[in-house]
Design a protein around this motif. Structure first.
Motif, PDB file in Angstrom:
ATOM      1  N   CYS A  62       0.037 -15.916   9.543  1.00 25.78           N
ATOM      2  CA  CYS A  62       1.173 -15.700   8.544  1.00 25.78           C
ATOM      3  C   CYS A  62       1.293 -14.350   8.118  1.00 25.78           C
ATOM      4  O   CYS A  62       0.335 -13.661   8.152  1.00 25.78           O
ATOM      5  CB  CYS A  62       1.170 -17.065   7.752  1.00 25.78           C
ATOM      6  SG  CYS A  62      -0.103 -17.218   6.477  1.00 25.78           S
ATOM      7  N   GLY A  63       2.233 -14.247   7.351  1.00 21.72           N
ATOM      8  CA  GLY A  63       2.569 -13.186   6.567  1.00 21.72           C
ATOM      9  C   GLY A  63       3.550 -12.146   7.142  1.00 21.72           C
ATOM     10  O   GLY A  63       3.990 -12.419   8.393  1.00 21.72           O
ATOM     11  N   SER A  64       3.879 -10.952   6.481  1.00 23.27           N
ATOM     12  CA  SER A  64       5.009 -10.106   6.984  1.00 23.27           C
ATOM     13  C   SER A  64       4.443  -9.320   8.404  1.00 23.27           C
ATOM     14  O   SER A  64       5.146  -9.096   9.201  1.00 23.27           O
ATOM     15  CB  SER A  64       5.348  -9.176   6.076  1.00 23.27           C
ATOM     16  OG  SER A  64       3.877  -8.518   5.663  1.00 23.27           O
ATOM     17  N   ARG A  65       2.837  -9.375   8.707  1.00 23.96           N
ATOM     18  CA  ARG A  65       2.416  -8.760   9.713  1.00 23.96           C
ATOM     19  C   ARG A  65       1.370  -9.340  10.782  1.00 23.96           C
ATOM     20  O   ARG A  65       0.698  -9.246  11.201  1.00 23.96           O
ATOM     21  CB  ARG A  65       1.970  -7.313   9.470  1.00 23.96           C
ATOM     22  CG  ARG A  65       2.988  -6.391   9.147  1.00 23.96           C
ATOM     23  CD  ARG A  65       2.503  -5.043   8.987  1.00 23.96           C
ATOM     24  NE  ARG A  65       3.490  -4.246   8.296  1.00 23.96           N
ATOM     25  CZ  ARG A  65       3.279  -3.050   7.484  1.00 23.96           C
ATOM     26  NH1 ARG A  65       2.180  -2.897   7.234  1.00 23.96           N
ATOM     27  NH2 ARG A  65       4.386  -2.532   7.238  1.00 23.96           N
ATOM     28  N   PRO A 124      -6.312 -13.636   3.616  1.00 24.98           N
ATOM     29  CA  PRO A 124      -5.718 -12.462   4.012  1.00 24.98           C
ATOM     30  C   PRO A 124      -6.830 -11.649   4.807  1.00 24.98           C
ATOM     31  O   PRO A 124      -7.834 -11.398   4.147  1.00 24.98           O
ATOM     32  CB  PRO A 124      -5.177 -11.649   3.101  1.00 24.98           C
ATOM     33  CG  PRO A 124      -5.834 -12.364   1.777  1.00 24.98           C
ATOM     34  CD  PRO A 124      -6.448 -13.759   2.161  1.00 24.98           C
ATOM     35  N   LEU A 125      -6.534 -11.129   6.031  1.00 21.84           N
ATOM     36  CA  LEU A 125      -7.558 -10.292   6.729  1.00 21.84           C
ATOM     37  C   LEU A 125      -7.000  -8.825   7.147  1.00 21.84           C
ATOM     38  O   LEU A 125      -7.656  -7.993   7.928  1.00 21.84           O
ATOM     39  CB  LEU A 125      -7.920 -10.978   8.055  1.00 21.84           C
ATOM     40  CG  LEU A 125      -8.426 -12.315   8.018  1.00 21.84           C
ATOM     41  CD1 LEU A 125      -8.792 -13.012   9.280  1.00 21.84           C
ATOM     42  CD2 LEU A 125      -9.662 -12.466   7.300  1.00 21.84           C
ATOM     43  N   ARG A 126      -6.007  -8.352   6.327  1.00 23.63           N
ATOM     44  CA  ARG A 126      -5.309  -7.246   6.628  1.00 23.63           C
ATOM     45  C   ARG A 126      -6.018  -5.947   6.520  1.00 23.63           C
ATOM     46  O   ARG A 126      -6.048  -4.795   6.806  1.00 23.63           O
ATOM     47  CB  ARG A 126      -4.081  -7.017   5.757  1.00 23.63           C
ATOM     48  CG  ARG A 126      -4.222  -7.247   4.367  1.00 23.63           C
ATOM     49  CD  ARG A 126      -2.715  -6.974   3.609  1.00 23.63           C
ATOM     50  NE  ARG A 126      -2.970  -7.271   2.243  1.00 23.63           N
ATOM     51  CZ  ARG A 126      -2.922  -8.387   1.672  1.00 23.63           C
ATOM     52  NH1 ARG A 126      -2.886  -9.478   2.330  1.00 23.63           N
ATOM     53  NH2 ARG A 126      -3.031  -8.501   0.467  1.00 23.63           N
ATOM     54  N   GLU A 127      -7.158  -6.069   5.496  1.00 22.34           N
ATOM     55  CA  GLU A 127      -8.037  -5.101   5.240  1.00 22.34           C
ATOM     56  C   GLU A 127      -9.216  -4.727   6.430  1.00 22.34           C
ATOM     57  O   GLU A 127      -9.515  -3.974   6.514  1.00 22.34           O
ATOM     58  CB  GLU A 127      -8.736  -5.492   4.032  1.00 22.34           C
ATOM     59  CG  GLU A 127      -7.952  -5.556   2.484  1.00 22.34           C
ATOM     60  CD  GLU A 127      -7.270  -4.068   2.291  1.00 22.34           C
ATOM     61  OE1 GLU A 127      -7.688  -3.051   2.683  1.00 22.34           O
ATOM     62  OE2 GLU A 127      -6.213  -4.550   1.945  1.00 22.34           O
TER      63      GLU A 127
END
Length: 82
Positions: free
Chosen positions: A32-35, A5-8
């Motif tokens: 992938c993922g919701s965003r 996860p790279l969202r941060e």
């Protein structure tokens, strides 16, 4: 499958850029993922050499560093990568 996860640190465009840089280096990954802020790594089940897997992880690491450097350069700050 492993997900990073790279969202941060990156938005969906940054994560897409990481995937594009990996693809240009010959490594196929997905977002992938919701965003679309997660990088999905699905190595072949038949990888016999540990070094091949490690090389793939180095490609991903370098792609993330490259994209972060671009992001920071665009903002006017300087990112020192090791």
């Amino acid at each position: 499958m492993t997900a990073l996860p790279l969202r941060e640190v990156l938005d969906w465009a940054g994560t897409a850029a990481v995937a594009k840089v990996c693809m240009s280096a010959g490594l196929i990954i997905e977002t992938c993922g919701s965003r679309d802020q997660t990088v999905k790594v699905t190595p072949a089940l038949a990888i016999e050499e540990k070094t091949i897997l490690e090389q793939g992880m180095v490609v991903i690491e370098n792609a993330i560093r490259y994209c972060l450097n671009l992001l920071v350069a665009d903002s006017g700050f300087y990112w020192l990568s090791s």
